[in-house]
Design a protein around this motif. Structure first.
Motif: not given
Length: 168
Positions: A118-124, A93-97, A107-108
């Motif tokens: 470039g991934n995000m693992y929480e809401l911006p 995964a690249t640049n994904c939310l 829990t991820y």
């Protein structure tokens, strides 16, 4: 006939499946990649009841997720949203939310996922100035045009531009 009722089953050497600007939602089954390649670019995956993407087996496969959004998936608290258990394949995964399983809070739910950066693992935490807006939830078909017209008139009276898309 096959009894495999996956939303998509990629299982052929040299097979290349590409999603560009797609919305995949509300599925009771996952996308399964056993052999071949799957690429998702600028796509949204939400509302899957179980896993979204499962890669497993001894086939050679590659799953590339680029600039895509995963949210509101996995109603089963034990399932993984993306699961890669294959011995010879990669899921990147690249640049994904990539948002967590909603049943498990923070829990991820990723197994065997390579973070391409470039991934995000929480809401911006978007911020904006205080300006008027109109938010409405309407039925999205042309039969409700009178309701859409009333919302547009109200928004216009407040100086707020609106854009509608209707299923016709």
């Amino acid at each position: 006939g096959s009894t495999d009722n996956r939303i998509l089953n990629v299982n052929s050497a040299g097979c290349q499946v590409i999603f560009n600007y797609c919305v995949l939602r509300d599925s009771a089954t996952e996308i399964r990649v056993l052999n071949g390649n799957l690429t998702a670019n600028h796509s949204i995956f939400y509302g899957f009841e179980d896993r979204v993407i499962v890669s497993s087996g001894a086939g050679t496969f590659a799953v590339d997720l680029n600039n895509s959004i995963f949210l509101g998936n996995t109603l089963d608290s034990t399932a993984r949203i993306i699961e890669n258990t294959g011995a010879t394949g990669t899921v990147t995964a690249t640049n994904c939310l990539l948002l967590p399983n909603p049943r498990e809070g923070d829990t991820y739910s990723w197994t065997g996922l390579t973070d391409g950066g470039g991934n995000m693992y929480e809401l911006p935490k978007w911020q904006s100035d205080r300006r008027p807006f109109v938010m409405t939830f309407t039925i999205d078909d042309s039969e409700n045009r009178d309701l859409w017209d009333r919302v547009a008139q109200y928004a216009t009276s407040k100086g707020v531009p609106v854009v509608f898309a209707a299923y016709t």
